[in-house]
Design a protein around this motif. Structure first.
Motif, short mmCIF file in Angstrom:
data_model
loop_
_atom_site.label_atom_id
_atom_site.label_comp_id
_atom_site.label_asym_id
_atom_site.label_seq_id
_atom_site.Cartn_x
_atom_site.Cartn_y
_atom_site.Cartn_z
N LEU A 1 -40.87 49.02 65.99
CA LEU A 1 -40.70 48.43 64.66
C LEU A 1 -39.24 48.01 64.48
O LEU A 1 -38.32 48.76 64.80
CB LEU A 1 -41.11 49.42 63.57
N ASP A 2 -39.04 46.83 63.93
CA ASP A 2 -37.70 46.26 63.77
C ASP A 2 -36.93 47.00 62.68
O ASP A 2 -37.42 47.17 61.55
CB ASP A 2 -37.82 44.78 63.40
N LEU A 3 -35.71 47.45 62.99
CA LEU A 3 -34.92 48.21 62.04
C LEU A 3 -34.34 47.33 60.93
O LEU A 3 -34.19 47.78 59.79
CB LEU A 3 -33.79 48.95 62.75
N LEU A 4 -34.00 46.09 61.25
CA LEU A 4 -33.48 45.19 60.22
C LEU A 4 -34.54 44.93 59.16
O LEU A 4 -34.26 44.96 57.95
CB LEU A 4 -33.02 43.88 60.85
N GLY A 5 -35.76 44.68 59.59
CA GLY A 5 -36.85 44.52 58.62
C GLY A 5 -37.12 45.81 57.87
O GLY A 5 -37.43 45.78 56.67
N GLY A 6 -36.98 46.96 58.57
CA GLY A 6 -37.14 48.23 57.88
C GLY A 6 -36.12 48.41 56.77
O GLY A 6 -36.44 48.94 55.70
N LEU A 7 -34.88 47.96 57.00
CA LEU A 7 -33.86 48.02 55.95
C LEU A 7 -34.26 47.17 54.75
O LEU A 7 -34.06 47.57 53.60
CB LEU A 7 -32.51 47.54 56.49
N GLN B 1 -45.25 56.66 52.88
CA GLN B 1 -45.44 57.15 54.24
C GLN B 1 -45.29 56.01 55.25
O GLN B 1 -45.47 54.83 54.95
CB GLN B 1 -46.83 57.79 54.37
N ARG B 2 -44.95 56.39 56.49
CA ARG B 2 -44.92 55.44 57.59
C ARG B 2 -46.34 54.93 57.85
O ARG B 2 -47.30 55.64 57.60
CB ARG B 2 -44.37 56.12 58.85
N PRO B 3 -46.50 53.68 58.33
CA PRO B 3 -45.47 52.80 58.87
C PRO B 3 -44.69 52.00 57.83
O PRO B 3 -43.82 51.23 58.19
CB PRO B 3 -46.26 51.86 59.79
N ASN B 4 -45.03 52.14 56.53
CA ASN B 4 -44.24 51.46 55.50
C ASN B 4 -42.85 52.09 55.46
O ASN B 4 -42.73 53.29 55.20
CB ASN B 4 -44.92 51.59 54.14
N PRO B 5 -41.82 51.33 55.73
CA PRO B 5 -40.49 51.94 55.88
C PRO B 5 -39.78 52.16 54.55
O PRO B 5 -39.88 51.36 53.62
CB PRO B 5 -39.74 50.89 56.72
N THR B 6 -39.10 53.27 54.46
CA THR B 6 -38.10 53.53 53.43
C THR B 6 -36.88 54.08 54.15
O THR B 6 -36.97 54.54 55.29
CB THR B 6 -38.59 54.54 52.38
N TRP B 7 -35.76 54.05 53.49
CA TRP B 7 -34.55 54.54 54.15
C TRP B 7 -34.68 56.02 54.50
O TRP B 7 -34.22 56.46 55.55
CB TRP B 7 -33.34 54.31 53.24
N GLY B 8 -35.32 56.78 53.65
CA GLY B 8 -35.47 58.21 53.92
C GLY B 8 -36.38 58.49 55.09
O GLY B 8 -36.04 59.30 55.97
N ASN B 9 -37.56 57.84 55.15
CA ASN B 9 -38.46 58.15 56.28
C ASN B 9 -37.98 57.53 57.59
O ASN B 9 -38.36 57.98 58.66
CB ASN B 9 -39.91 57.76 55.96
N MET B 10 -37.13 56.49 57.50
CA MET B 10 -36.51 55.97 58.73
C MET B 10 -35.53 56.98 59.31
O MET B 10 -35.47 57.19 60.53
CB MET B 10 -35.80 54.65 58.44
N ILE B 11 -34.77 57.64 58.44
CA ILE B 11 -33.84 58.69 58.90
C ILE B 11 -34.62 59.86 59.48
O ILE B 11 -34.26 60.40 60.54
CB ILE B 11 -32.93 59.14 57.75
N ALA B 12 -35.70 60.24 58.80
CA ALA B 12 -36.51 61.35 59.29
C ALA B 12 -37.15 61.02 60.63
O ALA B 12 -37.24 61.88 61.52
CB ALA B 12 -37.58 61.71 58.26
#
Length: 300
Positions: free
Chosen positions: A89-95, A246-257
């Motif tokens: 999963l792309d991190l830029l899109g996750g941001l 919840q994943r796969p929907n990204p948030t900054w918190g679950n990306m860090i986790a």
């Protein structure tokens, strides 16, 4: 003798000039910091709003990552400038999508808590008596209750979603807004314009909404800017604990986790969302500080 007197005369002038240069330097730095904060907020808000238009579908759809590299390191010249996670999963899109969740929750919770708390505080401060005592008791009880336990309980009972998290965080902000609105109302009730409105036969609702509310709303909005930053951090904390989107929907918190287990080998998995959240909160606090400083200057 004359030489020493001339030297002593020049020293205060030099110290005054030095203080003047230092003051200009601080003013220029505050101005630059404020403009940088505005620039970052414009970028992050624009990316959050336009996330669906931009090519960020790979950030939350694992089905589109079959041919994408997993755990790719940041490379500005590649199709994934900030890299990818272990699922490709792309991190830029996750941001971008994480910014949308954080800003929605932060602004929504603050606006809802401000609206409810301001109305309750205005009414309690204007009416006084038993209503004020009951509101004070409920406010003190809510402030004494551990907020994390309240959040965990609310999210555990209902399915975690943006709406549930927003309403839960808004509930936590209400007591502070009630106290702030009540305190400002108590200082405004004895003022001449309120007494004049009463003497002219204005109803209580007209006094509250026409006379008191316009004078209370600006301090509340100034305080709300700081609350938005706190709500963003709170939402990220809930996401980190698995109590928000919840994943796969990204948030900054679950990306860090999701990236903490691989932090030593792939630190960008944690640093990318952490730095984005840090810059956003720092920028909001800088804007809030500037608004409060201007408000204090106007009050003088």
């Amino acid at each position: 003798m004359q030489s020493s007197e001339a030297t002593e005369a020049r020293q205060p002038a030099r110290s005054g000039a030095a203080r003047s240069r230092a003051g200009r330097g601080r003013l220029e730095w505050r101005t630059l910091r404020l403009w940088l904060a505005f620039a970052w907020l414009v970028v992050i808000i624009g990316v959050a709003v336009l996330a669906d238009v931009l090519p960020f579908a790979e950030a939350r759809n694992p089905g589109k990552t079959l041919y994408e590299p997993a755990l790719a390191t940041p490379d500005l010249a590649s199709g994934h400038p900030l890299g990818t996670d272990r699922h490709g999963l792309d991190l830029l899109g996750g941001l971008a999508y994480g910014a949308r969740v954080s800003l929605t929750v932060g602004i929504g919770a603050t606006a809802l808590g401000c609206l409810i708390g301001m109305l309750i505080g205005l009414t309690a401060g204007f009416v006084r008596g038993r209503l004020d005592a009951v509101v004070g008791l409920l406010t003190d009880s809510m402030l004494a209750f551990p907020p994390l336990i309240l959040l965990i309980g609310a999210v555990a009972v209902m399915r975690p979603s943006v709406l549930v998290v927003t309403c839960s965080l808004a509930l936590l902000t209400v007591p502070s807004y009630v106290r702030l609105a009540r305190a400002h109302t108590l200082t405004l009730v004895p003022r001449e314009f309120v007494l004049q409105a009463r003497a002219l036969g204005a109803t209580s609702s007209r006094i509250v909404f026409k006379e008191l509310l316009p004078n209370v709303v600006w301090p509340m909005l100034s305080y709300s800017i700081v609350v938005v930053a706190a709500m963003i951090v709170s939402e990220a904390s809930l996401s980190y604990l698995g109590l928000s989107v919840q994943r796969p929907n990204p948030t900054w918190g679950n990306m860090i986790a999701a990236g903490q287990d691989s932090f030593q080998q792939y630190p960008h998995l944690v640093l990318v969302p952490a730095v984005a959240m840090f810059l956003t909160v720092l920028s909001i606090n800088a804007v809030g500080e500037a608004v409060r400083s201007r408000e204090l200057r106007n009050a003088r």
